[in-house]
Design an enzyme around this catalytic site. Structure first.
Site, PDB file in Angstrom:
ATOM      1  N   LYS A 270       0.779  -1.131   0.177  1.00 35.10           N
ATOM      2  CA  LYS A 270       0.145  -0.083   0.135  1.00 35.10           C
ATOM      3  C   LYS A 270       0.906   1.302  -0.051  1.00 35.10           C
ATOM      4  O   LYS A 270       1.798   1.267   0.970  1.00 35.10           O
ATOM      5  CB  LYS A 270      -0.950   0.005   1.397  1.00 35.10           C
ATOM      6  N   ASP A 275      -2.890  10.145   3.868  1.00 37.51           N
ATOM      7  CA  ASP A 275      -4.332   9.682   3.918  1.00 37.51           C
ATOM      8  C   ASP A 275      -5.016  10.488   4.934  1.00 37.51           C
ATOM      9  O   ASP A 275      -5.131  10.604   6.134  1.00 37.51           O
ATOM     10  CB  ASP A 275      -4.177   8.201   4.570  1.00 37.51           C
ATOM     11  N   LYS A 282     -10.451  12.432   8.430  1.00 34.16           N
ATOM     12  CA  LYS A 282     -10.258  12.146   9.576  1.00 34.16           C
ATOM     13  C   LYS A 282     -10.215  13.099  10.706  1.00 34.16           C
ATOM     14  O   LYS A 282      -9.961  14.315  10.239  1.00 34.16           O
ATOM     15  CB  LYS A 282      -8.542  11.526   9.336  1.00 34.16           C
ATOM     16  N   ASP A 293       1.495   6.012   5.577  1.00 34.09           N
ATOM     17  CA  ASP A 293       0.343   5.130   5.169  1.00 34.09           C
ATOM     18  C   ASP A 293       0.948   4.391   3.689  1.00 34.09           C
ATOM     19  O   ASP A 293       0.234   3.929   3.345  1.00 34.09           O
ATOM     20  CB  ASP A 293      -1.131   5.889   4.843  1.00 34.09           C
ATOM     21  N   ASP A 352     -12.391   6.798   3.428  1.00 34.02           N
ATOM     22  CA  ASP A 352     -11.104   6.376   4.186  1.00 34.02           C
ATOM     23  C   ASP A 352     -10.775   5.152   4.386  1.00 34.02           C
ATOM     24  O   ASP A 352      -9.853   4.800   4.680  1.00 34.02           O
ATOM     25  CB  ASP A 352     -11.564   7.180   5.861  1.00 34.02           C
ATOM     26  N   GLU A 354      -9.462   3.354   1.878  1.00 29.50           N
ATOM     27  CA  GLU A 354      -8.914   3.745   0.510  1.00 29.50           C
ATOM     28  C   GLU A 354      -7.891   2.673   0.436  1.00 29.50           C
ATOM     29  O   GLU A 354      -7.676   2.265  -0.915  1.00 29.50           O
ATOM     30  CB  GLU A 354      -8.522   5.352   0.336  1.00 29.50           C
ATOM     31  N   ARG A 356      -7.801  -0.493   0.832  1.00 33.61           N
ATOM     32  CA  ARG A 356      -8.025  -1.880   0.002  1.00 33.61           C
ATOM     33  C   ARG A 356      -8.627  -1.718  -1.434  1.00 33.61           C
ATOM     34  O   ARG A 356      -8.574  -2.481  -2.387  1.00 33.61           O
ATOM     35  CB  ARG A 356      -9.378  -2.475   1.035  1.00 33.61           C
TER      36      ARG A 356
HETATM   37  N1  BES Z   1      -4.579   4.251   6.650  1.00 31.05           N
HETATM   38  C1  BES Z   1      -5.607   3.988   7.603  1.00 31.05           C
HETATM   39  C2  BES Z   1      -5.679   2.812   8.604  1.00 31.05           C
HETATM   40  C3  BES Z   1      -4.441   3.095   9.584  1.00 31.05           C
HETATM   41  C4  BES Z   1      -4.996   3.473  11.122  1.00 31.05           C
HETATM   42  C5  BES Z   1      -3.037   3.046   9.494  1.00 31.05           C
HETATM   43  C6  BES Z   1      -3.927   3.905  11.847  1.00 31.05           C
HETATM   44  C7  BES Z   1      -1.920   3.329  10.565  1.00 31.05           C
HETATM   45  C8  BES Z   1      -2.636   3.637  11.691  1.00 31.05           C
HETATM   46  C9  BES Z   1      -6.688   3.216   6.551  1.00 31.05           C
HETATM   47  O1  BES Z   1      -6.799   3.881   5.582  1.00 31.05           O
HETATM   48  C10 BES Z   1      -8.144   3.741   7.233  1.00 31.05           C
HETATM   49  O2  BES Z   1      -8.347   4.866   7.352  1.00 31.05           O
HETATM   50  N2  BES Z   1      -8.858   2.767   7.596  1.00 31.05           N
HETATM   51  C11 BES Z   1     -10.261   2.965   8.279  1.00 31.05           C
HETATM   52  C12 BES Z   1     -11.136   1.963   7.678  1.00 31.05           C
HETATM   53  C13 BES Z   1     -12.411   2.339   8.030  1.00 31.05           C
HETATM   54  C14 BES Z   1     -13.044   3.548   7.403  1.00 31.05           C
HETATM   55  C15 BES Z   1     -13.355   1.191   7.856  1.00 31.05           C
HETATM   56  C16 BES Z   1      -9.951   2.679   9.782  1.00 31.05           C
HETATM   57  O3  BES Z   1      -9.272   1.980  10.314  1.00 31.05           O
HETATM   58  O4  BES Z   1     -10.628   3.438  10.475  1.00 31.05           O
HETATM   59 ZN    ZN Z   2      -5.162   4.715   4.694  1.00 33.35          ZN
HETATM   60 MN    MN Z   3      -7.902   5.584   5.467  1.00 32.09          MN
END
Ligand code: BES
Ligand code: ZN
Ligand code: MN
Length: 507
Positions: A270, A275, A282, A293, A352, A354, A356
């Site tokens: 990734k 992000d 966020k 990220d 968010d 993104e 996947r």
């Molecule tokens: N990049 C984040 C995940 C992340 C969180 C990485 C903390 C490192 C530290 C990812 O893109 C994300 O935002 N995931 C969301 C998914 C949700 C919207 C289903 C999450 O984990 O809140």
């Molecule tokens: Zn992310």
């Molecule tokens: Mn995200």
């Protein structure tokens, strides 16, 4: 080709007394008898401090202890000795100890550190672990400081010292070679992840990746937005469309001479250079951390460099989709439907989620290029951090043989991964009313549903997914590592490639 990479750590041989550096590190093994000639000589050179520290329990070989004493007289050339405790049954564990020594040496302005490779252990892996640890500890990124903050003794001279026969020296040299390839590549991955997001845009990341692996003879292709459009990669393009920075897809090929058939390992990482969450934005607290990220992508770049530098006999393709996830007038909205390269449609319920999306297209592209075995590494979900903390990466995939192979690689490499489930039912949470899939599965089992989403793009190939959201970054400096990126998974991916004989036939 880069020539000097293997000069990062030197190998020398001779008597301990002749080791010519400021600090000599002496491993003491758990349960080892110290009534030997070697320890008697060391004890004399430290004016009795060695035995005193051992008998008073100030230094205990069974723990992570480290004890430093000055060397007096002319018998030893080094000025100080550090005793470090090593468990002969788990040599990889000496890596943090070696890192701590280098960090401590730096803060004491000690510039030359020599590690004595002694003991009745497998010298090859011992030397590799020491080398990786020393290099890990030597990482100190001052590129964006000026004036006094910029200088500092950040170029330690590090060496390993062998005591006896030539055979040992060859073993140690081989371990050091592996350790240097992996350790310097992990540090390059850390450097990339620490890079500020205004400077490491997708385009800049692609060029950095190209420069890093090209030096090792890896063939690199960088697809721009036009290429991706022609290939129909609507998921990567969709995530990228909110940013003024165009996306890139980097494809890196390691093709060992004379290897035409056989398996092709596909490593996908990734590469979200920042992000924000997009329209599903966020909270601002700690949002700066989202510059890492792209840590999974950096790990793939690092692993490709190490795999090529070690000339591992396995065809390997590294793929990193690079985008910036931003809100804006052109950004994707919750409710939008995107079409992936493989034709599947995705209803985006949360912008968010993104990672996947871009990985879906990248996994598909890897299959198009003919990979036979897939691994992806991604800072994918906060839910994985909730489940495992910052202690282990989450491991998913199928079939179980392939997941176990990855687990074995991680165990060998000394990186902690924990196998989490990927039941069919998780995919039920991803059903859409109007498209083939939605991109979020609700709060329950968030790391598992994210993995289930990726599974839909693997075409049934052996595939493992490593969620490194909790392990790619440390928030506070530790004795063995500075705050910031960890370079996690460079070791495991390289180990997986070097184990190819064990899995190539049976998966
Ligand atoms: N990049 C984040 C995940 C992340 C969180 C990485 C903390 C490192 C530290 C990812 O893109 C994300 O935002 N995931 C969301 C998914 C949700 C919207 C289903 C999450 O984990 O809140
Ligand atoms: Zn992310
Ligand atoms: Mn995200």
């Amino acid at each position: 080709m880069e020539k000097d990479m293997f000069e990062a750590v030197d190998v020398r041989s001779g008597a301990p007394g002749s080791v010519d550096c400021e600090l000599i590190v002496v491993p003491v093994f758990k349960g080892e008898a110290t009534e030997t000639q070697f320890f008697a000589e060391l004890n004399a050179a430290t004016a009795g401090e060695t035995q005193r520290a051992i008998s008073q329990g100030e230094f205990r070989s069974g723990t992570n202890d480290c004890f430093i004493a000055p060397l007096i007289g002319d018998a030893w050339t080094a000025r100080r000795v550090a005793l470090v405790a090593v468990d002969p049954k788990n040599l990889m564990k000496c890596r943090p100890a070696a890192a701590r020594i280098i960090v401590a040496a730096r803060s004491h302005r000690v510039r030359e550190v020599g590690f004595l490779v002694r003991g009745d252990v497998e010298l090859n892996s011992f030397a590799q672990a020491i080398t990786e640890g020393m290099l890990f500890g030597s990482f100190d990124d001052r590129r964006y400081k000026t004036g006094e903050g910029r200088d500092g003794p950040n170029s330690e001279e590090m060496s390993l010292h062998v005591l006896s026969g030539e055979n040992d020296e060859a073993m140690v040299k081989d371990g050091v070679r592996r350790g240097v390839a992996i350790g310097t590549s992990a540090n390059l991955a850390r450097e990339l992840s620490n890079e500020p997001p205004n400077l490491l845009t997708p385009r800049a990341f692609a060029e950095r990746a190209r420069a890093i692996v090209r030096d090792q003879g890896v063939e690199v292709e960088v697809l721009d937005e036009g290429h991706m459009e022609a290939l129909g990669m609507g998921l990567i393009l969709g995530v990228a469309q909110g940013s003024v920075e165009p996306p890139r897809l980097v494809v890196m090929k390691h093709s060992p001479a004379g290897l035409a058939g056989g398996p092709v390992l596909g490593l996908v990482g990734k590469g979200v250079t920042f992000d924000t969450g997009g329209i599903s934005i966020k909270p601002s607290e700690s949002m700066d951390q989202m510059k890492h990220d792209m840590g999974g992508g950096a790990a793939v770049v690092g692993a490709m460099r190490a795999i090529a530098a070690l000339e591992l006999p396995i065809r390997t393709i590294g793929i990193v989709p690079m985008v910036e996830n931003m809100p804006g007038g052109k950004a994707i909205r919750p409710g939008d439907v995107l079409t992936s390269g493989c034709g599947k449609t995705v209803e985006v319920l949360n912008t968010d989620a993104e990672g996947r999306l871009i990985l879906g297209d990248a996994l598909w592209h890897a299959r198009q290029l003919g990979v036979t075995h897939l691994v992806d590494v991604a800072t994918l979900t906060g839910a994985c951090v909730v489940a495992l903390g910052k202690v282990a990466s989450g491991l998913f995939g199928q079939p179980s043989e392939w997941v176990h192979t990855l687990q074995q690689a991680a165990d060998n490499a000394g990186e902690q991964v924990w196998h989490l489930p990927l039941y069919e039912e998780y995919s039920d949470q991803l059903k859409s009313e109007i498209a083939d899939l939605v991109n979020i599965g609700g709060r329950a089992g968030g790391a598992c549903t994210a993995a289930a989403f990726l599974r839909a793009f693997t075409g049934g190939l052996p595939w493992a997914h490593v969620d490194v959201a909790g392990t790619a970054w440390i928030e506070e400096s530790k004795p063995e590592a500075v705050k910031g990126a960890t370079g996690v998974m460079v070791r495991t991916l390289t180990e997986l490639a070097s184990m190819s004989e064990t899995w190539a036939a049976d998966n």
